[in-house]
Design an enzyme around this catalytic site. Structure first.
Site, PDB file in Angstrom:
ATOM      1  N   GLU A 284     -11.761   2.857   6.158  1.00  0.00           N
ATOM      2  CA  GLU A 284     -10.595   3.062   7.013  1.00  0.00           C
ATOM      3  C   GLU A 284     -10.470   4.552   7.305  1.00  0.00           C
ATOM      4  OE1 GLU A 284      -5.992   1.522   7.356  1.00  0.00           O
ATOM      5  OE2 GLU A 284      -6.591   2.626   5.564  1.00  0.00           O
TER       6      GLU A 284
ATOM      7  N   GLN B 160      -9.797   1.032  -0.131  1.00  0.00           N
ATOM      8  CA  GLN B 160     -10.200   1.674   1.122  1.00  0.00           C
ATOM      9  C   GLN B 160     -10.598   3.123   0.861  1.00  0.00           C
ATOM     10  OE1 GLN B 160      -6.574   0.900   3.369  1.00  0.00           O
ATOM     11  NE2 GLN B 160      -7.530  -0.822   4.418  1.00  0.00           N
TER      12      GLN B 160
ATOM     13  N   ASP C 119      -5.722   2.650  -1.481  1.00  0.00           N
ATOM     14  CA  ASP C 119      -6.334   3.496  -0.462  1.00  0.00           C
ATOM     15  C   ASP C 119      -6.599   4.863  -1.088  1.00  0.00           C
ATOM     16  OD1 ASP C 119      -6.723   5.361   1.706  1.00  0.00           O
ATOM     17  OD2 ASP C 119      -5.961   3.822   3.056  1.00  0.00           O
TER      18      ASP C 119
ATOM     19  N   GLU D 140       0.821  -1.212   0.000  1.00  0.00           N
ATOM     20  CA  GLU D 140       0.000   0.000   0.000  1.00  0.00           C
ATOM     21  C   GLU D 140       0.854   1.262   0.000  1.00  0.00           C
ATOM     22  OE1 GLU D 140      -3.482   2.159   2.712  1.00  0.00           O
ATOM     23  OE2 GLU D 140      -2.325   0.493   3.533  1.00  0.00           O
TER      24      GLU D 140
END
Length: 254
Positions: free
Chosen positions: A236, A200, A174, A139
């Site tokens: 998240e 996310q 993300d 990530e």
């Protein structure tokens, strides 16, 4: 209908992990994920997952010595043994609770030696995880929240994934981090979808509930629906007040 996963690293932090899993189920989430579950027994976590019928989508490798500034180990030259111990710990824990993914945290590093270290550790991780049917995620993190973190862009991650060359390594996309670092989320989702293992969301710039800020998540979710992405989207974010008080977005986005 879009499905959502509760990231229990941020949501219901006041509860023990098994109780946070139960709270996520009661709130209508379709799956869960977390950061560092290692303080709780695998038996208790597995029992809560079985009771609720929820899947644990993923967990992280430990960060290392947080007080000394560590934020992961896998790209840090000279700490390969620690990194591989963390990978083994995460894969074993994930296998014990039926988690699908392990996010291998790169840590603070830069340069070619760090890249070579990360690649070698990821190959080791993919081999270990592959035996258990687990996917490895990497990530990119933004430099504002994670200064000095080795992995910062989607292109850097994809290049490393290609070098690793394993069938079970994917990108953790993300939206919060990548919007801050790069933007152009729609195009990136369309281009990189086949390489993405998990997505996310959180608001930008404050990392709160995903119902305000500079990212229009209604648009993002529509794009993902059009692309046929049918896995749960990870929530998240850091709640502005309590987790329950901020959950109105879940029903609205469905």
């Amino acid at each position: 209908m879009t499905r959502f996963s509760a990231n229990l690293g941020f949501l219901w932090q006041e509860l023990a992990l098994p109780d946070a899993i139960r709270a996520a189920k009661a709130a209508g989430f379709d799956a869960v994920e977390c950061h560092y579950p290692y303080g709780f027994s695998t038996e208790a976590v597995r029992a809560a997952l079985a009771e609720t019928g929820l899947t644990m989508l993923g967990i992280n490798t430990i960060r290392g010595n947080v007080e000394a500034g560590d934020n992961g180990l896998a790209a840090v030259p000279g700490r390969e043994q620690e990194a591989r111990e963390a990978i083994a710990q995460a894969v074993d824990y994930a296998q014990a609770i039926g988690a699908l993914n392990v996010h291998v945290m790169a840590g603070k590093a830069s340069g070619e030696e760090a890249r070579a270290t990360f690649v070698a550790n990821l190959r080791h991780a993919c081999n270990l995880a592959g035996r258990a049917g687990i996917t490895i995620l990497i990530e990119p993190l933004n430099r504002r929240d994670a200064p000095g973190y080795f992995l910062q862009t989607s292109e850097q991650a994809l290049d490393i994934m290609a070098t690793v060359g394993a069938p079970n390594i994917r990108l953790m996309f993300d939206c919060y981090h990548l919007q801050i670092m790069q933007g152009d989320l729609t195009q990136k989702l369309q281009t990189y979808l086949s390489s993405i293992g998990h997505i996310q969301i959180a608001s930008v710039p404050d990392r709160r509930e995903p119902d305000h800020g500079e990212i229009d998540y209604r648009h993002i979710l529509h794009v993902l629906d059009r692309l046929g992405y049918d896995r749960p989207i990870g929530a998240e974010y850091r709640p502005a007040t309590s987790t329950e008080a901020g959950l109105g977005w879940v029903g609205a986005y469905r």
